[in-house]
Motif scaffolding. Structure first.
Motif, PDB file in Angstrom:
ATOM      1  N   ALA A 185      -2.527   2.483  -7.012  1.00 31.53           N
ATOM      2  CA  ALA A 185      -3.743   1.746  -6.630  1.00 31.53           C
ATOM      3  C   ALA A 185      -4.081   0.663  -7.651  1.00 31.53           C
ATOM      4  O   ALA A 185      -4.582  -0.399  -7.305  1.00 31.53           O
ATOM      5  N   ASP A 186      -3.770   0.919  -8.931  1.00 36.43           N
ATOM      6  CA  ASP A 186      -4.080  -0.080  -9.965  1.00 36.43           C
ATOM      7  C   ASP A 186      -2.817  -0.818 -10.414  1.00 36.43           C
ATOM      8  O   ASP A 186      -2.710  -1.256 -11.559  1.00 36.43           O
ATOM      9  N   MET A 240      -7.002  -4.816  -1.875  1.00 31.25           N
ATOM     10  CA  MET A 240      -6.526  -3.832  -2.865  1.00 31.25           C
ATOM     11  C   MET A 240      -7.410  -3.976  -4.109  1.00 31.25           C
ATOM     12  O   MET A 240      -7.065  -4.664  -5.069  1.00 31.25           O
ATOM     13  N   PRO A 241      -8.562  -3.307  -4.102  1.00 29.77           N
ATOM     14  CA  PRO A 241      -9.613  -3.614  -5.080  1.00 29.77           C
ATOM     15  C   PRO A 241      -9.291  -3.282  -6.534  1.00 29.77           C
ATOM     16  O   PRO A 241     -10.038  -3.687  -7.420  1.00 29.77           O
ATOM     17  N   LYS A 242      -8.180  -2.567  -6.786  1.00 29.16           N
ATOM     18  CA  LYS A 242      -7.887  -2.231  -8.195  1.00 29.16           C
ATOM     19  C   LYS A 242      -6.644  -2.910  -8.739  1.00 29.16           C
ATOM     20  O   LYS A 242      -6.291  -2.716  -9.909  1.00 29.16           O
ATOM     21  N   ILE A 243      -5.967  -3.673  -7.935  1.00 28.88           N
ATOM     22  CA  ILE A 243      -4.728  -4.272  -8.435  1.00 28.88           C
ATOM     23  C   ILE A 243      -5.014  -5.406  -9.416  1.00 28.88           C
ATOM     24  O   ILE A 243      -6.077  -6.027  -9.377  1.00 28.88           O
ATOM     25  N   SER A 244      -4.019  -5.670 -10.285  1.00 32.19           N
ATOM     26  CA  SER A 244      -4.104  -6.894 -11.087  1.00 32.19           C
ATOM     27  C   SER A 244      -3.026  -7.853 -10.587  1.00 32.19           C
ATOM     28  O   SER A 244      -2.009  -7.426 -10.006  1.00 32.19           O
ATOM     29  N   SER A 303       0.355  -3.705 -10.508  1.00 38.23           N
ATOM     30  CA  SER A 303       0.275  -5.139 -10.800  1.00 38.23           C
ATOM     31  C   SER A 303       1.279  -5.918  -9.946  1.00 38.23           C
ATOM     32  O   SER A 303       2.412  -5.489  -9.724  1.00 38.23           O
ATOM     33  N   GLU A 307       0.825  -1.217   0.000  1.00 39.85           N
ATOM     34  CA  GLU A 307       0.000   0.000   0.000  1.00 39.85           C
ATOM     35  C   GLU A 307       0.856   1.262   0.000  1.00 39.85           C
ATOM     36  O   GLU A 307       0.486   2.261  -0.588  1.00 39.85           O
ATOM     37  N   SER A 355     -11.405 -11.368 -13.470  1.00 45.74           N
ATOM     38  CA  SER A 355     -10.963 -10.365 -14.454  1.00 45.74           C
ATOM     39  C   SER A 355      -9.638  -9.728 -14.045  1.00 45.74           C
ATOM     40  O   SER A 355      -8.987  -9.078 -14.849  1.00 45.74           O
ATOM     41  N   ARG A 356      -9.221  -9.900 -12.803  1.00 44.42           N
ATOM     42  CA  ARG A 356      -7.973  -9.256 -12.355  1.00 44.42           C
ATOM     43  C   ARG A 356      -6.819 -10.234 -12.183  1.00 44.42           C
ATOM     44  O   ARG A 356      -5.726  -9.840 -11.782  1.00 44.42           O
ATOM     45  N   PHE A 401     -12.508 -12.863  -8.542  1.00 51.00           N
ATOM     46  CA  PHE A 401     -11.575 -11.841  -9.032  1.00 51.00           C
ATOM     47  C   PHE A 401     -11.088 -12.142 -10.453  1.00 51.00           C
ATOM     48  O   PHE A 401     -10.072 -11.601 -10.879  1.00 51.00           O
TER      49      PHE A 401
END
Ligand SMILES: C[S@@+](CC[C@H](N)C(=O)[O-])C[C@H]1O[C@@H](n2cnc3c(N)ncnc32)[C@H](O)[C@@H]1O
Length: 219
Positions: free
Chosen positions: A48-49, A70-74, A51, A43, A97-98, A95
């Protein structure tokens, strides 16, 4: 009974073994403390996005924890065990799609090209010791350095040999100082041990004595 050898035999390619391992090692409060520490480092450092690549994703416990928090990570989970990847895939269904999965041997195969770049962080828990030697871990540290973005971080929460231990430890479990030396040699900076977990010197089991090691790829 006292132990004079610390290590474990695994059959990660067996479906039955993988399912049994996942059931035996549902994260305990101590291991969740390691996950929290890894999360706090990510963090602080990642967009935020960003990988994340996980080496030896196993049943997907750390991945599940990080993807939730971490709701936007791939995420890219690497493992050589098909049964483990199937267990992880099931756990991480929500999850989809990520998350991407790569089935390779971390030592024998060159997986660098298959990982989406840039990778902002490489994480691993309880896995690299299974590569069996400091030479193999060195290879994986070197490849990890190569795929990380500038300012990326590597966090390895793995079993180590504690200083002063009298027992013989399997080849992939060695002193923290050796990890820090290997990381420095392949180009990482600020390699340090953030914390030790479940320290036991007298009569350690194979699931005690793990460290959280962090290293930075500075520009
Ligand atoms: C002890 S499990 C830990 C799983 C998970 N990281 C955790 O903490 O719950 C080690 C994992 O590393 C994987 N592994 C071991 N050696 C490997 C190798 N040479 N290449 C890729 N994966 C490997 C195993 O299949 C297994 O899923």
């Amino acid at each position: 009974m006292t132990t004079d050898f610390v290590g474990a035999e695994h059959e990660f390619h067996s479906k039955e073994f993988a399912l049994g391992w996942a059931e035996r090692f549902v994260p305990t409060p101590e291991r969740l403390r390691l996950f929290e520490l890894i999360l706090s480092q990510l963090e602080e450092t990642l967009p935020a996005d960003g990988s994340i690549v996980e080496l030896g994703i196993g049943p997907g416990y750390l991945a599940n924890f990080l993807l939730q928090r971490m709701p936007k990570i791939s995420y890219c989970g690497i493992d050589f065990s098909l049964p483990m990847l199937e267990i992880a895939q099931k756990r991480l269904q929500k999850f989809t799609s990520r998350v991407k999965y790569i089935q390779v041997d971390l030592v024998e195969d060159s997986w660098e090209e298959r990982v989406s770049k840039p990778s902002h962080a490489i994480v691993s828990t309880w896995a690299l010791h299974d590569l069996g030697s400091s030479e193999n871990i060195d290879t994986v540290y070197r490849r990890s350095y190569g795929i990380l973005a500038n300012n990326g971080i590597l966090i390895n929460g793995d079993f180590i040999k504690p200083v002063g231990a009298l027992q013989k430890f399997e080849g992939g479990r060695f002193y923290v100082a050796k990890h820090l030396e290997l990381l420095g040699k392949v180009g990482f900076s600020n390699a340090s041990c953030l914390s030790l977990f479940e320290e036991e010197m007298e009569n350690p089991t194979a699931s005690q004595n793990y460290a959280c090691i962090r290293a930075d790829k500075s520009r």
